[in-house]
Design a protein around this motif. Structure first.
Motif, PDB file in Angstrom:
ATOM      1  N   UNK A  66       0.778  -1.378  -0.196  1.00  0.00           N
ATOM      2  CA  UNK A  66       0.106   0.105   0.078  1.00  0.00           C
ATOM      3  C   UNK A  66       0.732   1.096   0.000  1.00  0.00           C
ATOM      4  N   UNK A  67       1.998   1.252   0.795  1.00  0.00           N
ATOM      5  CA  UNK A  67       2.866   2.626   0.668  1.00  0.00           C
ATOM      6  C   UNK A  67       3.542   2.664  -0.397  1.00  0.00           C
ATOM      7  N   UNK A  68       4.000   1.641  -1.167  1.00  0.00           N
ATOM      8  CA  UNK A  68       4.712   1.651  -2.456  1.00  0.00           C
ATOM      9  C   UNK A  68       3.776   1.971  -3.414  1.00  0.00           C
ATOM     10  N   UNK A  69       2.573   1.388  -3.405  1.00  0.00           N
ATOM     11  CA  UNK A  69       1.713   1.771  -4.656  1.00  0.00           C
ATOM     12  C   UNK A  69       1.348   3.159  -4.805  1.00  0.00           C
ATOM     13  N   UNK A  70       1.206   3.705  -3.522  1.00  0.00           N
ATOM     14  CA  UNK A  70       0.871   5.091  -3.511  1.00  0.00           C
ATOM     15  C   UNK A  70       1.950   6.004  -3.795  1.00  0.00           C
ATOM     16  N   UNK A  71       3.288   5.739  -3.887  1.00  0.00           N
ATOM     17  CA  UNK A  71       4.176   6.435  -4.237  1.00  0.00           C
ATOM     18  C   UNK A  71       4.884   6.165  -5.721  1.00  0.00           C
ATOM     19  N   UNK A  72       4.142   5.252  -6.414  1.00  0.00           N
ATOM     20  CA  UNK A  72       4.391   5.028  -7.788  1.00  0.00           C
ATOM     21  C   UNK A  72       4.101   6.364  -8.589  1.00  0.00           C
ATOM     22  N   UNK A  73       3.236   7.191  -8.130  1.00  0.00           N
ATOM     23  CA  UNK A  73       2.856   8.402  -8.999  1.00  0.00           C
ATOM     24  C   UNK A  73       3.561   9.561  -8.228  1.00  0.00           C
ATOM     25  N   UNK A  74       4.637   9.467  -7.894  1.00  0.00           N
ATOM     26  CA  UNK A  74       5.435  10.484  -7.055  1.00  0.00           C
ATOM     27  C   UNK A  74       5.963  11.514  -8.102  1.00  0.00           C
ATOM     28  N   UNK A  75       6.169  12.722  -7.571  1.00  0.00           N
ATOM     29  CA  UNK A  75       6.656  13.652  -8.477  1.00  0.00           C
ATOM     30  C   UNK A  75       7.984  13.446  -8.933  1.00  0.00           C
ATOM     31  N   UNK A  76       8.759  12.918  -7.870  1.00  0.00           N
ATOM     32  CA  UNK A  76      10.317  12.411  -7.978  1.00  0.00           C
ATOM     33  C   UNK A  76      10.518  11.220  -8.922  1.00  0.00           C
ATOM     34  N   UNK A  77      10.808  11.249  -9.998  1.00  0.00           N
ATOM     35  CA  UNK A  77      11.032   9.886 -10.829  1.00  0.00           C
ATOM     36  C   UNK A  77      11.694   8.949 -10.088  1.00  0.00           C
ATOM     37  N   UNK A  78      12.800   9.371  -9.357  1.00  0.00           N
ATOM     38  CA  UNK A  78      13.658   8.405  -8.592  1.00  0.00           C
ATOM     39  C   UNK A  78      12.823   7.619  -7.540  1.00  0.00           C
ATOM     40  N   UNK A  79      12.156   8.343  -6.875  1.00  0.00           N
ATOM     41  CA  UNK A  79      11.174   7.659  -5.828  1.00  0.00           C
ATOM     42  C   UNK A  79      10.368   6.638  -6.451  1.00  0.00           C
ATOM     43  N   UNK A  80       9.785   7.236  -7.530  1.00  0.00           N
ATOM     44  CA  UNK A  80       8.681   6.195  -8.179  1.00  0.00           C
ATOM     45  C   UNK A  80       9.413   4.880  -8.675  1.00  0.00           C
TER      46      UNK A  80
END
Length: 1293
Positions: free
Chosen positions: A1075-1089
């Motif tokens: 759940x945590x990881x799926x929520x950050x897939x669309x992060x504005x920082x591509x490296x985080x995504x």
């Protein structure tokens, strides 16, 4: 399953008689319980009045019975020849095509069974009877005759048996077949051509030497009829049979025989027939025209097999020794080349089509004058062919393709466009590169032709201003050196062609019509190759060269560089020649090759070298006297000893000799030594002695440096001793006067001068902290000897500068000198490392670590004035040094202990100061180097420090407890900055622990949560804390925490897969992580995504392994991610440069789902044919990525791609490859931009920025537009190659 003891029941015994009363020996039982009377069967088949229904039924029953082993065995044993006559009679008696087909199939089946049983007589009897029937002509070319012909051809198709001897009436068979050829029935002609083809093969395989050639007797008519059939036929099958037969005739020389044998055949064709056969010899020109006209239809066929066979026939015919050049001219006039070009254009570069087509064009090209115009017409068609054959090692038509391209570019330069020039040059440059890299081999002829093509391209008017051509020539020049000069097996022709390429490339690069940066780069590249590769090679092999042409080629190539006006590269190149004993090498050439041509060329390059060194036309006296100058250099000195008064020629020669000797530094050095020996006593009494000494030192060291660079010559040891003694007694400082760089370098190479030079360096460091640059460097123009000069000296590694610096700093610490002296030296070293990072390797190899440890051990180390510069120096060293240059000396471990002893109480008393953060940066770099097997003990000290573990855990726990408020703590706040540094330390700790202390890692402990957690035994972080930081943290915190999580997951995956470890996951634990990881897939920082997508992919594999079921199969969030990916990729407006990065995370998730053992059913709905086709249409070289290629590979494996989509993908990938090869990437400017951006930060900011750059996947932001790194291009090409291999594997299945 069947039991091994189970056997089929025996067939029932045959009845004693049939219904007609025939004896039982003619009755054979079948496995179904019935029986067949062979005599009844024969009577039925032999009777022309038998109903066709009965005949068809009998044939089918007989075919079925023959398939039964016991029936077949009985038939072959007792009645093997019984069926021959009835089956042949069926073909003669019944005009029914299905029955004929049944009969022929039955005959073939029976013959194969008989042959397999070791009885070839059955097949031979069939051949004999069928050939007899055809030879008699009783069927008079009816449909029954056609069936008989087809059967005969099928029987002759068996090449393993000698069937030629079974044909009894050959003399009547061939005329009868010739008669059939004259019928305008295409089907009959096709069968006859096939029979003739197979008959000819049998004849020439099994015919006795003493027998006459039956076909040769009918040669002219048979040949002309075959050509007639080939011309008029519209059937590919007939064409193929006809071409096959004509190929055999061509191999046996029938085309030549037809023109030399008389024929006794009257005109037997219509008046408008194209053939005019008379009692006379056939007209050769007429036959050539007819043949050229006849092959056109086959060349236009849609069947590639027909086209290939026809092309091979043309090559065979035109390549024959007896065929004149006039025949080739006829084929050219008949536009055969145009047909071949069209075949190539539509072939898609199929290998056999390319091979056969190029062979035809190669034969046609032997008629150069007639073929030139045709070659120009098809030039653009040959370029894709060249690209194909260039990529296949030792392709059979590689040289022929290159010849055709060369002929066109050389003879028709006007038709070669700029795009053609660029495309060809790229292909050749890539071929050279692959050969150098060992990917493909290259024939000597291929190499010479490629060089010639590149030269011809440079002479085309359309190449002007082409930056791509200049870049390709540059790459080809670099790659081809090892092939031509770097290989002992290279032939002379290759060497000469390479030198010619270099010479012409130099002339092209210096054309002023269309100057550009690529030409400038080419010019620099040529000079570098000549200076760094060709010159050393030539000097090494000069005494082994046996051919004058090679020596002249090298001299002419070098001369072409020196002839360029106002060219800095020419000046530098001339300096290199002079410093490399080039003049001595030239005189050696005169000794090896004492010819007038060599003498003129040598003195010409002498004069040009003087022109460059001394100014325009300075070498004119050498050119004027070249014819009178001797070849022996000792004779030149003799000329100087002659009196030249009233002798103009001698005076001219002496002027030339003086110019030649100007570049000889031996005489200058001898003069300096003489001066020192004679005048050293005056230095003690002269008021300006120090100035004089400095001048003497600078000049003496300059020419000693020149001598060391270029050659080893005797020198006066006494003069050197006197000079060093004077320097030890006098107060001198060459660093404060004008000095040549060569002088400076030689001084620092003298071990006896280290002490006095150390004092000068200390003076320099004292002044450098305030005024910076004090020393002037005299090297062509005035430069200041500043930190850059010392950085250059240290980086070169061939002097004592790094040792002097290390010893100087060590002496200052040991002798308890003034603190500001120590600080000044430390700061200078830090700046030097920033200028030349490689200097850190030299300092480490000379023991800088022990000196730094002494500084920290000093009682004053705690003072910020000394501690901060020293820590900055350590940080700079660890940032720049290569791990293999760092010794595992205990000094690093002691230094690390001192830093931690300082840090822990400093945090307690003063908080997280800049000094503490700098220390954290140093510890992180120590851990980083430990992953490369350096600083092992020091890293263990860091990892196992109980105080550091406690401090890190406490700070992380405090940060996690802030919850959503943590987002406001970024790098602009003290809390955020501390958290960033600690997370960086944890990242490198996770990596280091796996490399240094693998046994200490307990992954289960890192996954535990709750109040009963055990304390960590080394510097690390738990998984749930990382998730909190990723969820609540500021953007920088999210980024580093995501890298830590990737590193943690990587370790766990290796533990599960390699070590077969067993981890227990709390129920719902993996789902909460997802759940945590799926929520950050669309992060504005591509490296985080990207990091989250990688972790999510790993979690899917764990979940599948843990539960045994497909994870995320019903996960709406994963479906949303994939649907967004498909929508974005299939929308043209969104496939921008920026999107080429931001689709990567979603693509990783899609790939992970496709790799599951059970792919979610909704994936097929999302990736439907329409969506996939839209995505493929939007692919371009500007938005392609490795992740996208991997996605397509997984779609291929999962069966989601159809053949049309695969073809479109291959075309798109080919376009991307071409773009990559032609694109010029300026990575250096990118790196400089990044370094300049970091240089604006303070030392803490620089440390943070450098640690950030050590994180993986930092090239993502550089992959926008054309700013893509070489590693990115390499990865993309490898992924496209894997896709191709996967496609081939799928095709094999």
């Amino acid at each position: 399953m069947y039991s091994h003891s189970t056997v089929p029941p025996p067939p029932p015994p045959p009845p004693e008689t049939c219904s007609q009363g025939h004896r039982s020996t003619l009755i054979l039982s079948t496995s179904e319980g019935g029986s067949i009377c062979l005599l009844c069967l024969s009577n039925l088949l032999s009777n022309p009045k038998s109903p066709t229904v009965h005949v068809s039924y009998v044939l089918s029953q007989l075919s079925q019975a023959i398939s039964q082993p016991q029936f077949l065995q009985s038939l072959l044993t007792f009645h093997s020849h019984f069926l021959t006559s009835p089956l042949v009679a069926v073909l003669s008696n019944f005009d029914d095509e299905p029955i004929a087909k049944q009969t022929i199939d039955l005959i073939v089946k029976f013959c194969e069974a008989s042959n397999n049983n070791g009885n070839e007589d059955v097949c031979k009897e069939f051949v004999s009877r069928v050939s007899d029937s055809i030879s008699l002509g009783s069927l008079a070319w009816s449909r029954r005759q056609l069936y008989m012909l087809h059967c005969f051809g099928v029987l002759l198709d068996n090449q393993e048996s000698n069937l030629y001897a079974c044909i009894r009436h050959k003399d009547s068979l061939i005329p009868n077949l010739i008669t059939g050829l004259q019928l305008s029935i295409e089907e009959v002609q096709g069968e006859i051509m096939f029979v003739l083809y197979k008959f000819s093969l049998h004849q020439y395989t099994y015919m006795d030497d003493g027998c006459s050639d039956i076909l040769l007797a009918y040669c002219p008519k048979l040949l002309l009829l075959s050509v007639d059939v080939l011309m008029k036929s519209q059937s590919d099958d007939v064409r193929l049979n006809c071409v096959a037969f004509l190929t055999v005739l061509a191999q046996r020389g029938f085309f030549q025989s037809a023109c030399t044998h008389h024929v006794g055949i009257k005109d037997s064709f219509e008046a408008d027939n194209f053939m005019q056969i008379s009692e006379h010899v056939i007209d050769v020109a007429h036959l050539e025209v007819l043949f050229a006209e006849a092959v056109k239809g086959s060349l236009l066929s849609s069947d590639s097999q027909v086209q290939i066979a026809t092309l091979d026939l043309i090559t065979l015919y035109l390549s024959s020794e007896d065929v004149s050049g006039k025949a080739i001219h006829v084929f050219i006039e008949e536009n055969i080349a145009d047909y071949v070009y069209e075949i190539l254009r539509l072939s898609g570069c199929k290998d056999q089509v390319v091979k056969s087509s190029i062979q035809v064009l190669d034969v046609l090209s032997t008629s150069e004058r007639a073929f030139t115009q045709r070659l120009a017409i098809g030039f653009t068609t040959l370029i894709p062919v060249l690209q194909y054959v260039a990529g296949v090692p030792f392709h059979p038509v590689q040289c022929q393709s290159l010849k055709l391209i060369l002929n066109c570019v050389s003879n028709c330069p006007g038709i070669v466009s700029t795009s053609n020039v660029e495309e060809i040059s790229i292909i050749l440059a890539e071929m050279f590169k692959k050969h150098t890299d060992g990917e493909i081999g290259m024939l000597p002829e291929t190499f010479t032709l490629s060089c010639s093509i590149l030269v011809a391209l440079m002479k085309c008017s359309s190449c002007c201003g082409s930056s791509i051509l200049a870049a390709s020539i540059r790459d080809a020049s670099k790659s081809s050196f090892s092939t031509s000069l770097g290989n002992n097996q290279t032939c002379t022709d290759q060497i000469l062609h390479y030198l010619y390429l270099m010479k012409e490339a130099c002339a092209y690069a210096n054309e002023d019509d269309h100057p550009n940066t690529s030409k400038m780069g080419l010019r620099v590249c040529i000079v570098d190759i000549c200076k760094l590769q060709i010159l050393p090679w030539f000097m090494k092999v000069i005494n082994e060269i046996e051919e004058e042409a090679i020596a002249l080629g090298v001299i002419e190539t070098f001369h072409s560089i020196l002839l360029q006006d106002s060219n800095t590269e020419a000046k530098n190149f001339a300096d290199s020649l002079v410093s490399s004993s080039w003049f001595s090498v030239l005189f050696g050439c005169l000794g090896l090759f004492p010819t007038e041509k060599m003498k003129w060329r040598v003195y010409l390059i002498f004069s040009s070298t003087v022109d460059v060194l001394l100014g325009s036309d300075s070498g004119q006296p050498i050119r004027d006297a070249a014819s009178q100058l001797p070849s022996d250099p000792t004779d030149l000195l003799f000329l100087l000893g002659q009196k030249s008064s009233h002798n103009a020629e001698l005076f001219c020669c002496q002027s030339a000799v003086l110019l030649i000797l100007i570049a000889d530094d031996k005489l200058v050095l001898a003069s300096m030594e003489q001066y020192i020996l004679l005048n050293s006593s005056d230095f003690h009494f002269d008021a300006s002695a120090s100035v004089t000494i400095e001048l003497v030192v600078n000049l003496y060291s300059l020419y000693r440096g020149f001598a060391k660079i270029s050659y080893q010559i005797p020198y006066s040891a006494e003069a050197e001793r006197i000079l060093f003694h004077l320097l030890a007694e006098k107060d001198w400082n060459s660093l404060s006067s004008r000095i040549h760089l060569t002088s400076l370098k030689w001084l620092f190479q003298q071990e006896k001068l280290c002490r006095s030079l150390s004092e000068q360096i200390l003076k320099f460091c004292r002044c450098n902290s305030s005024t910076g640059n004090l020393v002037v460097l005299n090297n062509e123009t005035s430069h200041k000897v500043d930190l850059h000069v010392f950085a250059q000296l240290i980086a070169s590694g061939d002097n004592f500068v790094p040792l002097i610096f290390v010893c100087l700093l060590g002496d200052l610490v040991e002798n308890d000198s003034q603190e500001h002296d120590t600080i000044s030296v430390v700061k200078v070293l830090t700046k030097i490392i920033e200028i030349a990072p490689v200097a850190s390797d030299q300092l480490c190899m000379h023991g800088i670590d022990a000196v730094i440890q002494n500084i920290y051990n000093h009682s004053k180390y705690s003072f910020p004035e000394l501690f901060i510069p020293t820590s900055q120096l350590v940080l700079s060293i660890l940032r720049s040094v290569h791990s293999e240059s760092i010794s595992n000396h205990e000094a690093w471990a002691g230094l690390t202990m001192k830093l931690m002893d300082y840090m822990v109480p400093a945090v307690t008393s003063d908080g997280w100061t800049e000094e503490v953060l700098t220390t954290i940066g140093i510890l992180s770099l120590i851990l980083h180097h430990s992953t490369k097997q350096a600083l092992i003990e020091a890293s263990k000290t860091v990892l196992l420090s109980a105080h550091l573990i406690s401090t890190v855990n406490t700070t992380i726990s405090e940060a996690c407890s802030k919850g959503p408020a943590l987002f406001d703590h970024d790098e602009g706040t003290r809390t955020g900055e501390v958290l960033i540094f600690l997370l960086l330390l944890l990242f490198f700790s996770l990596r280091s622990a796996r490399a240094v202390l693998p046994g200490i890692i307990d992954f289960q402990m890192l996954l535990d949560e709750g109040s009963k957690m055990q304390p960590l035994s080394y510097v690390s972080i738990r998984c749930h804390n990382l998730c909190k930081l990723m969820h609540f943290g500021s953007p920088p915190v999210k980024l580093i925490a995501s890298f830590c999580l990737v590193e943690l997951f990587t370790g766990i995956s290796d533990y599960i897969s390699i070590e077969k470890g067993d981890l227990k996951f709390r129920k719902g634990y993996l789902q909460s992580l997802s759940a945590i990881l799926e929520g950050l897939i669309f992060s504005s920082d591509i490296r985080v995504s990207m990091n989250c997508s990688r972790c999510l992919s790993t979690l899917m594999a764990w979940e599948e392994l843990e539960t045994g079921s497909t994870p995320s199969g019903k996960n709406n969030w994963c479906r949303l991610i994939v649907e967004e990916l498909v929508m974005s990729l299939s929308t043209p407006s969104l496939t921008s440069n920026l999107f080429t990065i931001h689709h990567k995370p979603a693509a990783n998730v899609a790939v992970a789902l496709l790799r599951l053992s059970k792919v979610p059913p909704w994936m097929a709905k999302v990736f439907d044919d329409c969506s996939i086709s839209s995505i493929i249409q939007n692919i371009s070289p500007n938005n392609i990525s490795t992740e996208l290629v991997i996605l397509f590979r997984e779609l291929l494996k999962s069966g989601y791609l159809n053949s049309a989509q695969i073809a479109d993908l291959n075309r798109a990938f080919q376009s991307c490859r071409r773009h990559i090869y032609t694109d010029e990437i300026h990575d250096r400017s990118i790196e400089e931009h990044r370094e300049n951006a970091a240089s604006d930060l303070d030392h803490v900011g620089k440390a943070r920025a450098f640690l950030f750059n050590l994180l993986p996947s930092q090239q993502l932001y550089l992959e926008v537009g054309l700013r893509r790194s070489q590693s990115w291009k390499k990865d993309l090409l490898e992924e496209m190659e894997l896709f191709t291999k996967c496609l081939m594997e799928e095709d094999e299945r």
